[in-house]
Design a protein around this motif. Structure first.
Motif, PDB file in Angstrom:
ATOM      1  N   ILE A 134      -7.324  15.374  -3.156  1.00 33.71           N
ATOM      2  CA  ILE A 134      -6.348  14.310  -2.893  1.00 33.71           C
ATOM      3  C   ILE A 134      -5.735  14.490  -1.498  1.00 33.71           C
ATOM      4  CG2 ILE A 134      -4.068  13.448  -3.582  1.00 33.71           C
ATOM      5  CD1 ILE A 134      -5.030  13.811  -6.474  1.00 33.71           C
ATOM      6  N   VAL A 135      -5.391  15.723  -1.167  1.00 35.81           N
ATOM      7  CA  VAL A 135      -4.826  15.994   0.170  1.00 35.81           C
ATOM      8  C   VAL A 135      -5.861  15.657   1.254  1.00 35.81           C
ATOM      9  CG1 VAL A 135      -3.953  17.809   1.698  1.00 35.81           C
ATOM     10  CG2 VAL A 135      -3.203  17.714  -0.673  1.00 35.81           C
TER      11      VAL A 135
ATOM     12  N   TYR B 150       0.817  -1.213   0.000  1.00 37.08           N
ATOM     13  CA  TYR B 150       0.000   0.000   0.000  1.00 37.08           C
ATOM     14  C   TYR B 150       0.853   1.267   0.000  1.00 37.08           C
ATOM     15  CZ  TYR B 150      -3.664  -3.203   1.545  1.00 37.08           C
ATOM     16  OH  TYR B 150      -4.539  -4.241   1.657  1.00 37.08           O
TER      17      TYR B 150
ATOM     18  N   LEU C 291     -15.984  16.024 -14.480  1.00 38.79           N
ATOM     19  CA  LEU C 291     -15.810  15.860 -15.926  1.00 38.79           C
ATOM     20  C   LEU C 291     -16.914  15.040 -16.588  1.00 38.79           C
ATOM     21  CD1 LEU C 291     -11.930  15.279 -16.104  1.00 38.79           C
ATOM     22  CD2 LEU C 291     -13.193  17.421 -16.271  1.00 38.79           C
TER      23      LEU C 291
ATOM     24  N   ILE D 194      -5.825  11.903   1.665  1.00 36.13           N
ATOM     25  CA  ILE D 194      -4.672  11.429   2.447  1.00 36.13           C
ATOM     26  C   ILE D 194      -4.901  11.742   3.930  1.00 36.13           C
ATOM     27  CG2 ILE D 194      -2.168  11.601   2.784  1.00 36.13           C
ATOM     28  CD1 ILE D 194      -2.027  12.740  -0.086  1.00 36.13           C
TER      29      ILE D 194
ATOM     30  N   THR E 272      -7.335   7.785  -0.961  1.00 41.20           N
ATOM     31  CA  THR E 272      -6.620   8.731  -1.835  1.00 41.20           C
ATOM     32  C   THR E 272      -7.007   8.520  -3.300  1.00 41.20           C
ATOM     33  OG1 THR E 272      -4.789   8.624  -0.263  1.00 41.20           O
ATOM     34  CG2 THR E 272      -4.337   9.656  -2.378  1.00 41.20           C
ATOM     35  N   ILE E 273      -7.007   7.253  -3.718  1.00 39.31           N
ATOM     36  CA  ILE E 273      -7.374   6.965  -5.116  1.00 39.31           C
ATOM     37  C   ILE E 273      -8.844   7.344  -5.347  1.00 39.31           C
ATOM     38  CG2 ILE E 273      -7.444   5.187  -6.920  1.00 39.31           C
ATOM     39  CD1 ILE E 273      -4.662   5.189  -6.017  1.00 39.31           C
TER      40      ILE E 273
ATOM     41  N   THR F 108      -6.171   4.233   3.685  1.00 38.58           N
ATOM     42  CA  THR F 108      -5.561   5.471   3.169  1.00 38.58           C
ATOM     43  C   THR F 108      -5.345   5.371   1.656  1.00 38.58           C
ATOM     44  OG1 THR F 108      -4.411   5.726   5.270  1.00 38.58           O
ATOM     45  CG2 THR F 108      -3.604   7.056   3.448  1.00 38.58           C
ATOM     46  N   PHE F 109      -4.865   4.210   1.232  1.00 39.33           N
ATOM     47  CA  PHE F 109      -4.645   3.981  -0.202  1.00 39.33           C
ATOM     48  C   PHE F 109      -5.964   4.118  -0.976  1.00 39.33           C
ATOM     49  CE2 PHE F 109      -4.424   1.010  -3.805  1.00 39.33           C
ATOM     50  CZ  PHE F 109      -3.283   1.466  -4.448  1.00 39.33           C
TER      51      PHE F 109
ATOM     52  N   TYR G  39       2.009  18.368 -11.331  1.00 39.83           N
ATOM     53  CA  TYR G  39       1.350  19.569 -10.808  1.00 39.83           C
ATOM     54  C   TYR G  39       2.362  20.707 -10.621  1.00 39.83           C
ATOM     55  CZ  TYR G  39      -1.125  22.540  -7.417  1.00 39.83           C
ATOM     56  OH  TYR G  39      -1.699  23.591  -6.756  1.00 39.83           O
TER      57      TYR G  39
ATOM     58  N   ALA H 182      -9.344  11.045  -5.921  1.00 41.99           N
ATOM     59  CA  ALA H 182      -8.951  11.483  -7.270  1.00 41.99           C
ATOM     60  C   ALA H 182      -9.993  11.058  -8.313  1.00 41.99           C
ATOM     61  CB  ALA H 182      -7.580  10.904  -7.625  1.00 41.99           C
ATOM     62  N   VAL H 183     -10.379   9.786  -8.256  1.00 46.02           N
ATOM     63  CA  VAL H 183     -11.299   9.260  -9.282  1.00 46.02           C
ATOM     64  C   VAL H 183     -12.676   9.915  -9.181  1.00 46.02           C
ATOM     65  CG1 VAL H 183     -12.440   7.169 -10.122  1.00 46.02           C
ATOM     66  CG2 VAL H 183     -10.064   7.069  -9.434  1.00 46.02           C
TER      67      VAL H 183
ATOM     68  N   TRP I 148     -13.438  12.802  -7.964  1.00 46.77           N
ATOM     69  CA  TRP I 148     -13.376  14.213  -8.397  1.00 46.77           C
ATOM     70  C   TRP I 148     -13.502  14.293  -9.921  1.00 46.77           C
ATOM     71  CZ3 TRP I 148     -11.235  17.713 -11.594  1.00 46.77           C
ATOM     72  CH2 TRP I 148     -11.386  19.072 -11.279  1.00 46.77           C
ATOM     73  N   LEU I 149     -12.740  13.423 -10.606  1.00 47.79           N
ATOM     74  CA  LEU I 149     -12.776  13.442 -12.075  1.00 47.79           C
ATOM     75  C   LEU I 149     -14.165  13.070 -12.585  1.00 47.79           C
ATOM     76  CD1 LEU I 149      -9.344  11.740 -12.875  1.00 47.79           C
ATOM     77  CD2 LEU I 149      -9.927  14.139 -13.160  1.00 47.79           C
TER      78      LEU I 149
ATOM     79  N   ILE J 146       1.433  12.488  -9.476  1.00 43.08           N
ATOM     80  CA  ILE J 146       0.509  13.624  -9.544  1.00 43.08           C
ATOM     81  C   ILE J 146       1.223  14.945  -9.243  1.00 43.08           C
ATOM     82  CG2 ILE J 146      -1.412  14.735  -8.305  1.00 43.08           C
ATOM     83  CD1 ILE J 146      -2.814  12.083  -8.270  1.00 43.08           C
ATOM     84  N   PHE J 147       1.950  14.967  -8.123  1.00 40.35           N
ATOM     85  CA  PHE J 147       2.558  16.227  -7.701  1.00 40.35           C
ATOM     86  C   PHE J 147       3.735  16.645  -8.590  1.00 40.35           C
ATOM     87  CE2 PHE J 147       0.117  15.284  -3.862  1.00 40.35           C
ATOM     88  CZ  PHE J 147      -0.443  16.529  -3.630  1.00 40.35           C
TER      89      PHE J 147
ATOM     90  N   GLU K 257      -6.289  18.276 -14.750  1.00 45.68           N
ATOM     91  CA  GLU K 257      -6.497  17.260 -13.712  1.00 45.68           C
ATOM     92  C   GLU K 257      -6.354  15.848 -14.289  1.00 45.68           C
ATOM     93  OE1 GLU K 257      -8.552  19.789 -14.244  1.00 45.68           O
ATOM     94  OE2 GLU K 257      -8.459  20.973 -12.394  1.00 45.68           O
TER      95      GLU K 257
ATOM     96  N   PHE L   4      -3.713  13.060 -13.181  1.00 44.75           N
ATOM     97  CA  PHE L   4      -4.184  11.727 -12.797  1.00 44.75           C
ATOM     98  C   PHE L   4      -3.445  10.641 -13.579  1.00 44.75           C
ATOM     99  CE2 PHE L   4      -7.320   8.184 -13.045  1.00 44.75           C
ATOM    100  CZ  PHE L   4      -7.355   7.870 -11.707  1.00 44.75           C
TER     101      PHE L   4
ATOM    102  N   LEU M 123       1.114   3.932  -3.147  1.00 38.59           N
ATOM    103  CA  LEU M 123       0.487   5.225  -2.844  1.00 38.59           C
ATOM    104  C   LEU M 123       1.487   6.360  -3.029  1.00 38.59           C
ATOM    105  CD1 LEU M 123      -1.985   6.781  -1.820  1.00 38.59           C
ATOM    106  CD2 LEU M 123      -1.185   6.407   0.505  1.00 38.59           C
TER     107      LEU M 123
ATOM    108  N   PHE N 125       1.866   6.997  -6.683  1.00 37.86           N
ATOM    109  CA  PHE N 125       0.692   7.712  -7.198  1.00 37.86           C
ATOM    110  C   PHE N 125       0.797   9.208  -6.889  1.00 37.86           C
ATOM    111  CE2 PHE N 125      -3.793   9.103  -6.542  1.00 37.86           C
ATOM    112  CZ  PHE N 125      -4.254   8.898  -7.826  1.00 37.86           C
ATOM    113  N   LEU N 126       1.151   9.499  -5.646  1.00 34.65           N
ATOM    114  CA  LEU N 126       1.246  10.911  -5.236  1.00 34.65           C
ATOM    115  C   LEU N 126       2.407  11.620  -5.927  1.00 34.65           C
ATOM    116  CD1 LEU N 126       0.494  10.520  -1.423  1.00 34.65           C
ATOM    117  CD2 LEU N 126      -1.028  11.369  -3.201  1.00 34.65           C
TER     118      LEU N 126
ATOM    119  N   PHE O 167      -8.956  19.552  -7.461  1.00 35.71           N
ATOM    120  CA  PHE O 167      -8.427  18.194  -7.621  1.00 35.71           C
ATOM    121  C   PHE O 167      -7.336  17.893  -6.573  1.00 35.71           C
ATOM    122  CE2 PHE O 167      -5.483  15.208  -9.827  1.00 35.71           C
ATOM    123  CZ  PHE O 167      -6.344  14.132  -9.908  1.00 35.71           C
ATOM    124  N   ILE O 168      -6.355  18.774  -6.477  1.00 31.89           N
ATOM    125  CA  ILE O 168      -5.240  18.551  -5.546  1.00 31.89           C
ATOM    126  C   ILE O 168      -5.742  18.611  -4.097  1.00 31.89           C
ATOM    127  CG2 ILE O 168      -3.018  19.484  -4.729  1.00 31.89           C
ATOM    128  CD1 ILE O 168      -2.812  18.152  -7.461  1.00 31.89           C
TER     129      ILE O 168
END
Lengths: 156, 192
Positions: free
Chosen positions: B133-134, A79, B61, B137, B49-50, B45-46, A94, B53-54, B56-57, A90-91, A106, A110, A83, A86-87, B129-130
């Motif tokens: 994600i924050v 995990y 969208l 987390i 977080t995913i 947490t994993f 960004y 993101a998903v 939100w999109l 993205i960052f 976005e 992603f 994770l 993934f972050l 979006f960001i």
């Protein structure tokens, strides 16, 4: 780290030097709305395959413990690392202010995250394969009870 | 600074378990041991977080442009269930020990209202979006924190002389209530 008790259970069947132990429902399971889903294997049994050096036989009540404390390491592998990938994906996009014409920013971020996730997942896959090379079993039977009283305890 | 505040808000001030009382089932069910609690926390947490993101999109969208926001709940539940199934398949394939230990609890993530709550709160608060994600987390870290604290206390309780009628679920509920009271002390510290 010392061995930790996982759960009590009943030996359902013996498979060579291992035993399949069905775990007993504990009091916290009683009111859980999702307990009906707690059936992980194909046969719908909620249990684990454990080393049977203690010599338990079918039908005996036993205590199952972790044979080695790999859980945290494995969790981090499965995990934590993906994770992080993934972050980072993205960052990285960004903060580098990358944009692709006709595609929302976005979505680009992603996709970057997914690439990071895929790379780190592959890495964790390799790592897990290496770590589990010598790990035949994660659980073992450490104590055997009969009719509620302890009759045997594994030494060592 | 705003991202940091969102993180702290989700992890501590508005802790999903101890302030919103979401995800109580795994909180009670997987808090017998610290190691299991950390693993479950990492898994949540994993997924959180995913999911952040998903969803939100999907919301911004697809649902909003096509004016089908009414499908918000259905699509979010579908996304969460699919994600957990993917995680479960992935773990079963690559790490049997972890699957043996956490496999029986993974369905709890699917039915974990904290995950759906996260997706809905992120939309409600109009996060970008960001920020989403924050927020994901932070919520995951907060969930892990609550689980680990509870597991630590329950491990100590194994050695304590708990009165017979309080043993098991009774003392667990008392501890959970006390923790919730403690976390309520943070209420209002950050309003984001």
């Amino acid at each position: 780290m010392s061995e930790e008790i996982l759960d009590e259970g009943i030996v359902k069947r013996i498979e060579g030097d291992k035993a399949f132990v069905t775990l007993m429902e504990n009091d916290t399971c009683e009111d859980c709305g999702a307990k009906i889903l707690c059936a992980p294997n194909e046969k719908g049994e909620r249990g684990v395959l454990a080393k049977n050096e203690a010599g338990a036989t079918t039908g005996q009540k036993v205590i199952v413990t972790e044979s080695r404390d790999l859980l945290l390491k494995l969790s981090l592998m499965q995990y934590g690392l993906p994770l992080l990938g993934f972050l980072l994906g993205i960052f990285a996009l960004y903060f580098s202010d990358i944009s692709v014409a006709g595609i929302a920013d976005e979505v680009v971020y992603f996709v970057g995250g997914l690439v990071g996730l895929a790379l780190t997942s592959a890495l964790s896959w390799k790592w897990a394969a290496l770590a589990s090379q010598n790990e035949d079993n994660y659980f073992e039977i450490s104590k055997i009870y009969s009719n509620g009283s302890k009759t045997h305890e594994k030494v060592g | 600074m705003k991202l940091f505040l969102i993180f702290i808000s989700a992890a501590i001030v508005n802790n999903f378990v101890l302030s919103y009382f979401l995800g109580i089932c795994p909180f009670v069910g997987v808090s017998k041991k610290v190691s299991s609690a950390v693993s479950m926390g990492m898994a949540v947490t994993f997924v959180m977080t995913i999911t952040a993101a998903v969803t939100w999109l999907i919301y911004h969208l697809i649902l909003v442009p096509f004016n089908v926001v009414i499908l918000e709940y259905v699509s979010f539940i579908l996304v969460i269930a699919s994600l957990v199934q993917l995680v479960e398949m992935f773990i079963r394939k690559i790490s049997k020990p972890l699957y043996d230990t956490l496999g029986i609890y993974l369905p709890l993530i699917t039915t974990n209202c904290a995950i759906l709550g996260l997706a809905l709160f992120a939309v409600l608060r109009e996060y970008g979006f960001i920020e989403s994600i924050v927020y994901g987390i932070g919520a995951g870290v907060g969930f892990t924190l609550a689980l680990v604290i509870m597991a630590g206390i329950r491990e100590e309780l194994e050695l304590a002389n708990v009165p017979k009628h309080f043993q098991g679920a009774g003392i667990t509920m008392i501890v959970a209530g006390s923790l919730a009271l403690a976390f309520m002390g943070f209420a209002g510290l950050i309003s984001i």
